[in-house]
Design an enzyme around this catalytic site. Structure first.
Site, PDB file in Angstrom:
ATOM      1  CB  THR A 135      25.314  33.705  38.044  1.00 29.47           C
ATOM      2  OG1 THR A 135      25.787  34.994  38.452  1.00 29.47           O
ATOM      3  CG2 THR A 135      23.801  33.668  38.131  1.00 29.47           C
ATOM      4  N   GLY A 136      28.248  33.134  39.694  1.00 27.39           N
ATOM      5  CA  GLY A 136      29.692  33.273  39.498  1.00 27.39           C
ATOM      6  C   GLY A 136      30.435  31.958  39.719  1.00 27.39           C
ATOM      7  CD  GLN A 137      36.498  30.910  39.885  1.00 22.01           C
ATOM      8  OE1 GLN A 137      37.224  30.645  38.954  1.00 22.01           O
ATOM      9  NE2 GLN A 137      36.900  31.689  40.875  1.00 22.01           N
ATOM     10  CG  LEU A 146      29.482  33.504  47.502  1.00 20.23           C
ATOM     11  CD1 LEU A 146      29.696  32.241  46.677  1.00 20.23           C
ATOM     12  CD2 LEU A 146      30.574  33.636  48.543  1.00 20.23           C
ATOM     13  CB  ALA A 164      31.009  41.380  44.710  1.00 24.05           C
ATOM     14  CB  SER A 199      34.179  40.132  41.293  1.00 18.85           C
ATOM     15  OG  SER A 199      33.928  39.552  40.036  1.00 18.85           O
ATOM     16  CB  SER A 229      38.771  40.664  48.117  1.00 23.42           C
ATOM     17  OG  SER A 229      39.800  40.860  47.180  1.00 23.42           O
ATOM     18  CD  GLU A 257      42.720  44.436  44.256  1.00 18.53           C
ATOM     19  OE1 GLU A 257      43.752  43.867  43.827  1.00 18.53           O
ATOM     20  OE2 GLU A 257      42.587  45.671  44.236  1.00 18.53           O
ATOM     21  CE1 TYR A 281      35.674  43.233  44.052  1.00 18.05           C
ATOM     22  CE2 TYR A 281      37.945  43.208  44.830  1.00 18.05           C
ATOM     23  CZ  TYR A 281      36.734  42.565  44.648  1.00 18.05           C
ATOM     24  OH  TYR A 281      36.580  41.268  45.060  1.00 18.05           O
ATOM     25  NE  ARG A 283      39.263  34.470  38.481  1.00 16.71           N
ATOM     26  CZ  ARG A 283      38.948  35.444  39.324  1.00 16.71           C
ATOM     27  NH1 ARG A 283      37.697  35.853  39.439  1.00 16.71           N
ATOM     28  NH2 ARG A 283      39.883  36.000  40.068  1.00 16.71           N
TER      29      ARG A 283
HETATM   30  O1  F7E Z   1      44.438  40.720  37.697  1.00 21.58           O
HETATM   31  C1  F7E Z   1      47.451  42.010  35.952  1.00 21.58           C
HETATM   32  C2  F7E Z   1      46.618  43.009  36.737  1.00 21.58           C
HETATM   33  O2  F7E Z   1      42.052  40.880  36.976  1.00 21.58           O
HETATM   34  C3  F7E Z   1      45.568  40.136  38.276  1.00 21.58           C
HETATM   35  C4  F7E Z   1      39.364  39.343  41.464  1.00 21.58           C
HETATM   36  O3  F7E Z   1      38.815  38.067  41.637  1.00 21.58           O
HETATM   37  O4  F7E Z   1      41.313  38.719  42.692  1.00 21.58           O
HETATM   38  C5  F7E Z   1      40.885  39.266  41.469  1.00 21.58           C
HETATM   39  O5  F7E Z   1      41.400  40.559  41.279  1.00 21.58           O
HETATM   40  C6  F7E Z   1      46.809  40.915  37.915  1.00 21.58           C
HETATM   41  C7  F7E Z   1      46.718  42.432  38.142  1.00 21.58           C
HETATM   42  O6  F7E Z   1      42.650  39.859  39.239  1.00 21.58           O
HETATM   43  C8  F7E Z   1      46.196  42.013  32.569  1.00 21.58           C
HETATM   44  O7  F7E Z   1      47.146  44.335  36.588  1.00 21.58           O
HETATM   45  C9  F7E Z   1      48.105  42.220  33.547  1.00 21.58           C
HETATM   46  O8  F7E Z   1      47.909  42.874  38.741  1.00 21.58           O
HETATM   47  O9  F7E Z   1      43.109  38.603  37.206  1.00 21.58           O
HETATM   48  P1  F7E Z   1      42.999  39.981  37.698  1.00 21.58           P
HETATM   49  P2  F7E Z   1      42.757  40.877  40.480  1.00 21.58           P
HETATM   50  O10 F7E Z   1      42.691  42.289  40.048  1.00 21.58           O
HETATM   51  O11 F7E Z   1      43.925  40.475  41.306  1.00 21.58           O
HETATM   52  C10 F7E Z   1      40.924  39.431  43.876  1.00 21.58           C
HETATM   53  C11 F7E Z   1      41.358  38.626  45.066  1.00 21.58           C
HETATM   54  C12 F7E Z   1      39.488  39.794  43.883  1.00 21.58           C
HETATM   55  O12 F7E Z   1      38.869  39.881  44.932  1.00 21.58           O
HETATM   56  C13 F7E Z   1      38.884  40.237  42.594  1.00 21.58           C
HETATM   57  O13 F7E Z   1      37.477  40.186  42.629  1.00 21.58           O
HETATM   58  O14 F7E Z   1      47.066  40.743  36.527  1.00 21.58           O
HETATM   59  N1  F7E Z   1      47.191  42.020  34.509  1.00 21.58           N
HETATM   60  N2  F7E Z   1      47.531  42.223  32.334  1.00 21.58           N
HETATM   61  C14 F7E Z   1      45.983  41.879  33.943  1.00 21.58           C
HETATM   62  N3  F7E Z   1      44.769  41.656  34.484  1.00 21.58           N
HETATM   63  C15 F7E Z   1      43.720  41.546  33.623  1.00 21.58           C
HETATM   64  N4  F7E Z   1      42.502  41.305  34.130  1.00 21.58           N
HETATM   65  N5  F7E Z   1      43.873  41.687  32.270  1.00 21.58           N
HETATM   66  C16 F7E Z   1      45.097  41.925  31.671  1.00 21.58           C
HETATM   67  O15 F7E Z   1      45.206  42.029  30.471  1.00 21.58           O
END
Ligand code: F7E
Length: 328
Positions: free
Chosen positions: A10-12, A78, A80, A82, A127, A129, A151, A186
């Site tokens: 169901t995800g992207q 896939l 999780a 996430s 990931s 991460e 995570y 997304r």
């Molecule tokens: O955050 C910053 C936040 O939530 C990216 C998932 O798909 O990719 C994803 O994880 C950055 C971070 O993605 C906001 O602090 C600032 O530095 O879009 P994100 P993520 O955490 O990198 C990896 C590869 C995965 O595996 C995961 O499943 O953006 N940021 N301000 C913010 N992030 C969010 N969400 N919201 C804000 O307001």
């Protein structure tokens, strides 16, 4: 005709991968979790060729049943939880689903294969991460893992479990270390989509500002449609292995804002962005940039959509969607 089973359909990524596999003539089975899952309808509408099976990656018996029905040649795990920010508030649940869930799917795969482990191939969605507090720049397959979120820790468990099944049982089990990948599909909790949706609404006069956290974090953002092709390529190799899937470019949230706002004709966005402590994380991953050399050389994989094109595609899709919603 090859048969594939996808968890997290169901995800992207599940939707893009389903489209890819159906276009290659696969019979595709998707695992759907929960009673009356509202996302089942999205899958039926977007990829009607996918056959849905009920099951949960935390429930081994349900997986064994699903494998029996799907009889897969290829399994793509896939499924999780996430969203990284959510994982601090629900660390145990994230560990059960995103970590232990991988072990369940590996075990179901092994039981299904029986005496002939070569009859099925396995893909794990690892990931970037996992790199967390990065120990190399850029990050590659051999970079030491130092996760910074529950995570990330759960993904490290799944990653090493996949390697362990490959080494213990000779399973064709590959792990794709995918850097951030985005698209109009997304979820709006992730920063790219949160920004493109808000920019669309601001440009249409439907909202005034957007609240965000850390604007200085840098990510290697690619297009999800390109990345599912790398998953498929991994399972077509003679030998299973681990691969970094990335663009090799990194951009800050500020640059994301520059591109998204300028695409709707707004050059000065400072007054429209509010920094809100609620969106800062207990521990941040400051910089991610992947080295996709191995994927390029061994899988002949290269990303087709670059950062500018990706952000513009998402803004345009959100403008169209918001206009449609407003017109209703
Ligand atoms: O955050 C910053 C936040 O939530 C990216 C998932 O798909 O990719 C994803 O994880 C950055 C971070 O993605 C906001 O602090 C600032 O530095 O879009 P994100 P993520 O955490 O990198 C990896 C590869 C995965 O595996 C995961 O499943 O953006 N940021 N301000 C913010 N992030 C969010 N969400 N919201 C804000 O307001």
């Amino acid at each position: 005709m090859k048969r594939a089973l996808i968890t997290g359909v169901t995800g992207q990524d599940g939707l893009y991968l389903s489209e890819l596999l159906l276009s290659k003539g696969y019979e595709v089975y998707g695992l759907i979790r929960g009673q009356n899952n509202p996302k089942a309808e999205l899958v039926r509408r977007t990829v009607p060729g996918v056959k849905l099976l009920t099951g949960d990656i935390t429930d081994l018996a349900s997986l064994i049943r699903a494998f029996g029905e799907a009889q897969p040649d290829e399994v793509y795990n896939l499924g999780a939880i996430s969203f990284v920010a959510y994982s601090w508030e629900n660390a145990k649940l994230t560990s059960d689903v995103t970590g232990q869930g991988v072990l369940n799917v590996l075990e179901a795969t092994r039981l299904y294969a029986g005496d002939d482990i070569s009859k099925v191939r396995f893909y794990q969605a690892s990931s970037s991460e996992m790199f967390g507090k990065v120990q190399d720049v850029p990050q590659r397959e051999t970079t030491l893992l130092w996760p910074r979120s529950p995570y990330g820790v759960a993904k490290v468990f799944g990653h090493y479990m996949t390697i362990n099944y490959r080494e213990s049982y000779g399973m064709h089990a590959s792990s794709g270390i995918l850097f951030n990948h985005e698209s109009p599909r997304r979820g709006p909790e992730f920063v790219t989509r949160k920004v493109t949706q808000a920019v669309a609404r601001i440009s249409l006069g439907l909202q005034d500002s957007i609240s965000l956290g850390n604007l200085d974090a840098k990510r290697d953002w690619g297009f999800a449609g390109d990345y599912v092709d790398a998953m498929w390529r991994m399972l077509q190799q003679d030998e299973a292995d681990d691969y970094v899937v990335a663009t090799g470019e990194t951009h800050s949230i500020r640059e994301l804002l520059d591109v998204a706002f300028s695409h709707v004709g707004i050059d000065d966005w400072e007054g429209k962005v509010v920094q809100d402590p609620r969106f800062f994380r207990p521990a941040e991953v400051d910089l991610l940039i992947g080295d996709p050399t191995k994927a390029r050389e061994r899988l002949d994989w290269t990303p087709k959509v670059g950062f500018l094109e990706l952000v513009r595609m998402m803004v345009e899709s959100d403008v169209a969607q918001q206009k449609e919603l407003a017109g209703r």
